[in-house]
Scaffold this motif. Sequence first.
Motif, mmCIF file in Angstrom:
data_model
loop_
_atom_site.group_PDB
_atom_site.id
_atom_site.type_symbol
_atom_site.label_atom_id
_atom_site.label_comp_id
_atom_site.label_asym_id
_atom_site.label_seq_id
_atom_site.Cartn_x
_atom_site.Cartn_y
_atom_site.Cartn_z
ATOM 1 N N ALA A 43 38.569 -20.515 -55.148
ATOM 2 C CA ALA A 43 37.988 -19.816 -54.045
ATOM 3 C C ALA A 43 36.423 -20.199 -53.524
ATOM 4 O O ALA A 43 36.175 -20.409 -52.378
ATOM 5 C CB ALA A 43 38.051 -18.330 -54.042
ATOM 6 N N LYS A 44 35.933 -20.202 -54.794
ATOM 7 C CA LYS A 44 34.408 -20.762 -54.599
ATOM 8 C C LYS A 44 33.999 -22.182 -54.261
ATOM 9 O O LYS A 44 32.743 -22.334 -54.150
ATOM 10 C CB LYS A 44 33.559 -19.932 -55.606
ATOM 11 C CG LYS A 44 33.099 -18.811 -55.593
ATOM 12 C CD LYS A 44 32.593 -18.124 -57.021
ATOM 13 C CE LYS A 44 30.994 -18.918 -57.046
ATOM 14 N NZ LYS A 44 30.113 -18.153 -56.815
ATOM 15 N N GLY A 45 35.005 -22.952 -54.728
ATOM 16 C CA GLY A 45 34.703 -24.246 -54.897
ATOM 17 C C GLY A 45 33.754 -24.587 -56.069
ATOM 18 O O GLY A 45 32.881 -25.541 -56.059
ATOM 19 N N ARG A 46 33.971 -23.767 -57.221
ATOM 20 C CA ARG A 46 33.005 -23.726 -58.232
ATOM 21 C C ARG A 46 33.692 -24.675 -59.628
ATOM 22 O O ARG A 46 34.724 -24.613 -59.766
ATOM 23 C CB ARG A 46 32.985 -22.276 -58.824
ATOM 24 C CG ARG A 46 31.926 -22.243 -60.090
ATOM 25 C CD ARG A 46 31.763 -20.874 -60.209
ATOM 26 N NE ARG A 46 31.003 -20.479 -61.564
ATOM 27 C CZ ARG A 46 30.130 -19.153 -61.700
ATOM 28 N NH1 ARG A 46 29.573 -18.979 -60.584
ATOM 29 N NH2 ARG A 46 29.688 -19.165 -62.490
ATOM 30 N N PRO A 47 32.687 -25.551 -60.037
ATOM 31 C CA PRO A 47 32.993 -26.268 -61.053
ATOM 32 C C PRO A 47 33.664 -25.315 -62.230
ATOM 33 O O PRO A 47 32.885 -24.312 -62.469
ATOM 34 C CB PRO A 47 31.856 -26.853 -61.718
ATOM 35 C CG PRO A 47 30.601 -26.744 -60.493
ATOM 36 C CD PRO A 47 31.199 -25.581 -59.715
ATOM 37 N N PRO B 173 31.930 -13.630 -60.505
ATOM 38 C CA PRO B 173 30.529 -14.294 -60.202
ATOM 39 C C PRO B 173 30.115 -13.923 -58.821
ATOM 40 O O PRO B 173 30.913 -13.074 -58.276
ATOM 41 C CB PRO B 173 31.117 -15.978 -60.014
ATOM 42 C CG PRO B 173 32.498 -15.938 -59.333
ATOM 43 C CD PRO B 173 32.991 -14.483 -60.093
ATOM 44 N N SER B 174 29.078 -14.366 -58.247
ATOM 45 C CA SER B 174 28.508 -13.911 -56.977
ATOM 46 C C SER B 174 29.635 -14.623 -56.026
ATOM 47 O O SER B 174 30.076 -15.773 -56.214
ATOM 48 C CB SER B 174 27.002 -14.749 -56.894
ATOM 49 O OG SER B 174 27.207 -16.033 -57.067
ATOM 50 N N ALA B 175 29.594 -13.719 -54.863
ATOM 51 C CA ALA B 175 30.778 -14.163 -54.049
ATOM 52 C C ALA B 175 30.353 -15.047 -52.774
ATOM 53 O O ALA B 175 30.666 -14.755 -51.632
ATOM 54 C CB ALA B 175 31.198 -12.648 -53.497
ATOM 55 N N ASN B 176 29.723 -16.094 -53.139
ATOM 56 C CA ASN B 176 29.375 -17.194 -52.188
ATOM 57 C C ASN B 176 30.104 -18.346 -52.542
ATOM 58 O O ASN B 176 30.646 -18.447 -53.524
ATOM 59 C CB ASN B 176 27.818 -17.428 -52.411
ATOM 60 C CG ASN B 176 27.250 -17.679 -53.774
ATOM 61 O OD1 ASN B 176 27.570 -16.822 -54.481
ATOM 62 N ND2 ASN B 176 27.023 -18.915 -54.189
ATOM 63 N N ALA B 177 30.257 -18.907 -51.546
ATOM 64 C CA ALA B 177 30.759 -20.381 -52.061
ATOM 65 C C ALA B 177 29.617 -21.064 -52.943
ATOM 66 O O ALA B 177 28.551 -21.083 -52.447
ATOM 67 C CB ALA B 177 30.969 -21.220 -50.682
ATOM 68 N N PRO C 30 23.398 -19.522 -51.225
ATOM 69 C CA PRO C 30 22.726 -18.377 -51.599
ATOM 70 C C PRO C 30 23.889 -17.291 -52.013
ATOM 71 O O PRO C 30 24.605 -17.076 -51.328
ATOM 72 C CB PRO C 30 21.623 -17.748 -50.630
ATOM 73 C CG PRO C 30 21.494 -19.027 -49.542
ATOM 74 C CD PRO C 30 22.735 -19.881 -49.830
ATOM 75 N N SER C 31 23.512 -16.253 -52.858
ATOM 76 C CA SER C 31 24.151 -15.285 -53.312
ATOM 77 C C SER C 31 24.178 -14.251 -52.048
ATOM 78 O O SER C 31 23.222 -14.135 -51.320
ATOM 79 C CB SER C 31 23.725 -14.616 -54.774
ATOM 80 O OG SER C 31 23.892 -15.748 -55.630
ATOM 81 N N PRO C 32 25.709 -13.560 -51.874
ATOM 82 C CA PRO C 32 25.682 -12.895 -50.968
ATOM 83 C C PRO C 32 25.031 -11.480 -51.117
ATOM 84 O O PRO C 32 25.400 -10.736 -52.157
ATOM 85 C CB PRO C 32 27.341 -12.711 -50.502
ATOM 86 C CG PRO C 32 27.664 -13.079 -51.846
ATOM 87 C CD PRO C 32 26.599 -14.012 -52.866
ATOM 88 N N ARG D 53 22.744 -27.607 -58.312
ATOM 89 C CA ARG D 53 21.875 -27.362 -57.058
ATOM 90 C C ARG D 53 22.387 -26.174 -56.661
ATOM 91 O O ARG D 53 23.423 -25.680 -56.488
ATOM 92 C CB ARG D 53 21.996 -28.599 -56.209
ATOM 93 C CG ARG D 53 21.224 -28.451 -54.830
ATOM 94 C CD ARG D 53 21.631 -29.761 -54.074
ATOM 95 N NE ARG D 53 21.528 -29.565 -52.620
ATOM 96 C CZ ARG D 53 20.332 -29.684 -52.138
ATOM 97 N NH1 ARG D 53 19.359 -30.055 -52.690
ATOM 98 N NH2 ARG D 53 20.473 -29.226 -50.992
ATOM 99 N N HIS D 54 21.316 -25.150 -55.853
ATOM 100 C CA HIS D 54 21.622 -23.972 -55.673
ATOM 101 C C HIS D 54 20.932 -23.446 -54.747
ATOM 102 O O HIS D 54 19.726 -23.794 -54.525
ATOM 103 C CB HIS D 54 21.565 -22.985 -56.957
ATOM 104 C CG HIS D 54 22.590 -21.803 -56.925
ATOM 105 N ND1 HIS D 54 23.375 -21.347 -55.636
ATOM 106 C CD2 HIS D 54 23.144 -20.885 -57.816
ATOM 107 C CE1 HIS D 54 23.982 -20.476 -56.168
ATOM 108 N NE2 HIS D 54 24.093 -20.177 -57.314
ATOM 109 N N TYR D 55 21.399 -22.389 -53.652
ATOM 110 C CA TYR D 55 20.454 -21.705 -52.788
ATOM 111 C C TYR D 55 20.184 -22.558 -51.535
ATOM 112 O O TYR D 55 19.331 -21.827 -50.583
ATOM 113 C CB TYR D 55 19.305 -21.062 -53.397
ATOM 114 C CG TYR D 55 19.838 -20.032 -54.617
ATOM 115 C CD1 TYR D 55 20.550 -19.082 -54.650
ATOM 116 C CD2 TYR D 55 19.005 -20.286 -55.850
ATOM 117 C CE1 TYR D 55 21.046 -18.375 -55.883
ATOM 118 C CE2 TYR D 55 19.400 -19.635 -56.988
ATOM 119 C CZ TYR D 55 20.349 -18.745 -56.803
ATOM 120 O OH TYR D 55 20.471 -18.022 -57.913
HETATM 121 MG MG MG Z 1 26.269 -17.133 -58.264
#
Ligand code: MG
Length: 352
Positions: free
Chosen positions: A57-61, A144-148, A152-154, A238-240
């Motif tokens: 859902a997040k597209g997270r590694p 995890p934080s509910a962002n893609a 940035p975290s929601p 890379r983040h935010y």
């Molecule tokens: Mg996070």
Amino acid sequence: METKLLTLDRKHPDEAALSEAAKLLRAGELVAFPTETVYGLGGDALDATASRRIYAAKGRPSDNPLIVHICDTAALSELAREIPPAAYRLAERFWPGPLTMILKKSGRVPSETTGGLDTVAIRMPSDPIARALLAVSGVYIAAPSANASGRPSPTKASHVMDDLNGRIPLILDGGPVEIGLESTIVDLSGDKPWILRPGYITLAMLRELLPEVEYDPAVTRRQKDENLVAKAPGMKYRHYAPKGSLRIYEGDLERVVEKVREEAFKKQREGFRVAILASEETKGRYPEFTVRSVGDREREETIAANLFDTLREFDRLGADYIFGECFRQEGLGEAIMNRLLKAAGYQIEDVG
Ligand code: MG
Ligand code: TXA
């Protein structure tokens, strides 16, 4: 999939909404919910399929481990092993609250939840909705934080909707979160304790109970350094970063304002959309530009609370270039500057 949004009163969370969410969690489905730090994307931590759904859902590694949320310290001995006494001292002082501990994992936790690691991240949140959801569902919630991934975290339910609409069945909306930056992570799984991510619980607060604790050098750095690999897998990505290019300036505040104005004028003359990340103290100094104040320098909690929403705002504005001020890198400022430096891709300049 249609994403349902249910609004809850934080002080008296609606039981029907909670039991709907709990039912989804028990069935291995995902629910986004507020915590005191940021919104989390929850699934059953002991269910490998639920964890896989979270990554998808997040597209997270999938090598980036999840935090397991609990509502009772007794859960520690079920989820972790060889727990050092320091963990109980920290739990006593800071739980429920914005502190995550890394411990050696027990056989109960599937490796999908821990990104293949032999350790597990555990946190007891204080937000009443998060606590009620844990209690009603009876599930340990990996969240995890509910962002893609990468965004940035929601800090509001609308941020979750922007990123995950159509990808999850339910979002519990409890209004804006209290703190606005993710939990402090402290690693207690080795011989020496490390802070892997700065947060609301500061170095000084942790040192009262854990005098030898230090920051992972990769999280306090001011520059990109390929040789310094962060100990928390998620801290190396890379983040935010907003879509536009963000550059930040540090030094004497007067000089910073002058420099920001100068750079902003240059890009505006070239025809780009320019925005400024300022503070309450300085927002009036940029009348020619689109300006957002991230908060009050004298009250750092306000900066923490608004930072991620402000970064998202620059995308809504369609800014090509964002010029920003820096903040004090100490106490809570350590967490603020950690996120801001990442958002800027370490494009920081000292103006003296
Ligand atoms: Mg996070
Ligand atoms: O405040 C928070 O911690 C929020 C709310 C929802 O609780 N959660 C959160 O989760 O920020 P997430 O997944 O966005 O960030 C978790 C961080 C990542 O950087 C991850 O690499 C690190 O924790 N982490 C998780 N388990 C770990 C482990 N076993 N060892 C080292 N780092 C770990």
